[in-house]
Scaffold this motif. Structure first.
Motif, PDB file in Angstrom:
ATOM      1  N   ARG A 130      13.129   6.890  -1.143  1.00  0.00           N
ATOM      2  CA  ARG A 130      12.773   7.297   0.215  1.00  0.00           C
ATOM      3  C   ARG A 130      13.981   7.417   1.132  1.00  0.00           C
ATOM      4  N   GLU A 149      11.693   2.067  -5.006  1.00  0.00           N
ATOM      5  CA  GLU A 149      10.880   2.928  -4.138  1.00  0.00           C
ATOM      6  C   GLU A 149      11.628   3.280  -2.863  1.00  0.00           C
ATOM      7  N   LYS A 203       2.899   7.118   2.413  1.00  0.00           N
ATOM      8  CA  LYS A 203       3.485   8.401   2.058  1.00  0.00           C
ATOM      9  C   LYS A 203       3.901   9.149   3.318  1.00  0.00           C
ATOM     10  N   PRO A 207       0.817  -1.216   0.000  1.00  0.00           N
ATOM     11  CA  PRO A 207       0.000   0.000   0.000  1.00  0.00           C
ATOM     12  C   PRO A 207       0.850   1.265   0.000  1.00  0.00           C
ATOM     13  N   TRP A 208       1.535   1.514  -1.113  1.00  0.00           N
ATOM     14  CA  TRP A 208       2.473   2.643  -1.164  1.00  0.00           C
ATOM     15  C   TRP A 208       1.801   3.974  -0.826  1.00  0.00           C
ATOM     16  N   LYS A 209       0.579   4.180  -1.310  1.00  0.00           N
ATOM     17  CA  LYS A 209      -0.100   5.455  -1.078  1.00  0.00           C
ATOM     18  C   LYS A 209      -0.324   5.705   0.405  1.00  0.00           C
ATOM     19  N   GLU A 210      -0.570   4.643   1.144  1.00  0.00           N
ATOM     20  CA  GLU A 210      -0.810   4.793   2.578  1.00  0.00           C
ATOM     21  C   GLU A 210       0.489   4.920   3.359  1.00  0.00           C
TER      22      GLU A 210
END
Length: 277
Positions: free
Chosen positions: A200, A196, A124, A119-122
Motif C-alpha cells: 500500500r 500488506e 481497500k 478488516p483488510w477488505k474494508e
C-alpha cells in the motif's frame, strides 16, 4: 420505556461469581465475553467512532451491573435507560466484590468478545496516516496507555501483533479510558501486516535503541507505519529485517531505553508536529 431491573442482595448469587470471573482470561475465553467498567468506558463502547474510515471493534452489550450507591455523577440513569439488556442492581458491598477498581463508579457492562481480525477488505483504497504496530506487548496498562496516546495523536489504526496479553483485559480497557472502542484496534500476524502495508506504499519504521536514524529526522508527512516492540525484549529480528528503516530516540543518561508507552508518545507527537506545519 425503562428497562426492568433485577435485584441482587446476596454474595452467593451465581451472577456475582460469574461476572467477577470475567476478570480472568480463561473465563473470558470460555464465555466469549468481557467486561467494561466505568461510565466513560461504557459510553465510548456504545457510541464508538462513526467518523473513522476504518470500523472500530463492534461492541454488543449483553448485560449491565449497577450500584447507584457508587454513582459519581448525574448521567448514569440516562446511560442505563439507553441500553436494552438485562440490568442487575447490587448494593455497594457486593458491587465492590465484582469491580476491578479500588473506587468503582457503579457501572459494569458485559459484552460479547468481538473478532479482532484486521478488516483488510474494508480498508481497500483507504489511505490513513500514521499507523501504529505494537509487537509482543506484555503489560495491559501499557497497551491501554498507548491506545489513549495514539487516539490523541490522530493515529488511524493500531495493530497488535503476537500479543502476550489479552486485548480485552479489564486493565487495557481501563488504561485506554475506553479509546479501545473509538480507535480501530486489531490483532494481526507481523509478517502479513508489514507485507500488506508495503503493497500500500507505506514506509515502515522500526523504533529501537539500535536504530540508525534519529526519529525526528524523517518525513512523517509521508504514509508511515511505526513499529514498537515489547517492554522486555523490544522488536523481533523479523520486525527489524522487514522495516524500511530503523529509528532511535536519543538517550543522554545512564538508562538505555524508555517506557514503551512514553516512546510511542514521543514519536507520535512528533508526527503531529510535522503534519501540522
Amino acid at each position: 420505556m425503562k428497562p426492568q431491573r433485577n435485584y441482587i442482595t446476596s454474595f452467593s448469587n451465581p451472577k456475582v461469581k460469574w461476572v467477577s470471573g470475567l476478570k480472568e482470561k480463561r473465563n473470558r475465553d470460555e464465555e466469549k465475553k468481557f467486561f467494561i467498567e466505568g461510565f466513560r468506558e461504557i459510553k465510548k463502547a456504545i457510541t464508538g467512532n462513526q467518523s473513522s474510515p476504518i470500523p472500530c471493534l463492534p461492541v454488543n452489550i449483553t448485560s449491565l451491573f449497577i450500584s447507584p450507591e457508587c454513582f459519581l455523577g448525574e448521567n448514569e440513569e440516562s446511560l442505563i435507560n439507553s441500553l436494552r439488556c438485562p440490568i442487575y442492581e447490587l448494593p455497594r458491598k457486593i458491587f465492590e466484590k465484582i469491580s476491578y477498581r479500588d473506587r468503582p463508579d457503579g457501572l459494569i457492562a458485559v459484552a460479547e468478545t468481538p473478532s479482532a481480525t484486521v478488516p483488510w477488505k474494508e480498508m481497500k483504497g483507504i489511505d490513513i496516516n500514521p499507523i501504529l504496530i505494537i509487537e509482543g506487548v506484555e503489560k495491559p496498562g501499557n497497551l491501554g496507555t498507548i491506545l489513549r496516546t495514539a487516539e490523541g495523536a490522530g493515529v488511524g489504526l493500531v495493530i497488535v501483533t503476537d500479543p502476550r496479553i489479552d486485548l480485552f483485559n479489564p486493565n487495557v480497557v481501563r488504561a485506554s479510558t475506553g479509546t479501545i472502542f473509538t480507535l480501530p484496534v486489531y490483532i494481526g500476524d507481523l509478517g502479513d501486516v508489514l507485507s500488506e502495508f508495503q503493497k500500500r506504499g507505506y514506509k515502515r519504521y522500526a523504533v529501537t535503541p539500535e536504530g540508525k536514524t534519529l526519529y525526528s529526522s524523517i518525513d512523517m508527512n509521508a504514509k508511515s507505519v511505526f513499529l514498537f516492540g515489547s517492554e522486555q525484549y523490544g522488536l523481533s529480528p523479523l520486525a527489524k529485517e522487514l522495516a524500511d528503516s530503523t529509528l532511535y530516540l536519543p538517550m543522554l543518561g545512564e538508562a538505555d531505553s524508555l517506557n514503551l508507552a512514553m516512546s510511542c508518545g514521543i514519536v507520535l507527537y512528533e508526527s503531529i508536529r510535522q503534519r501540522s506545519k
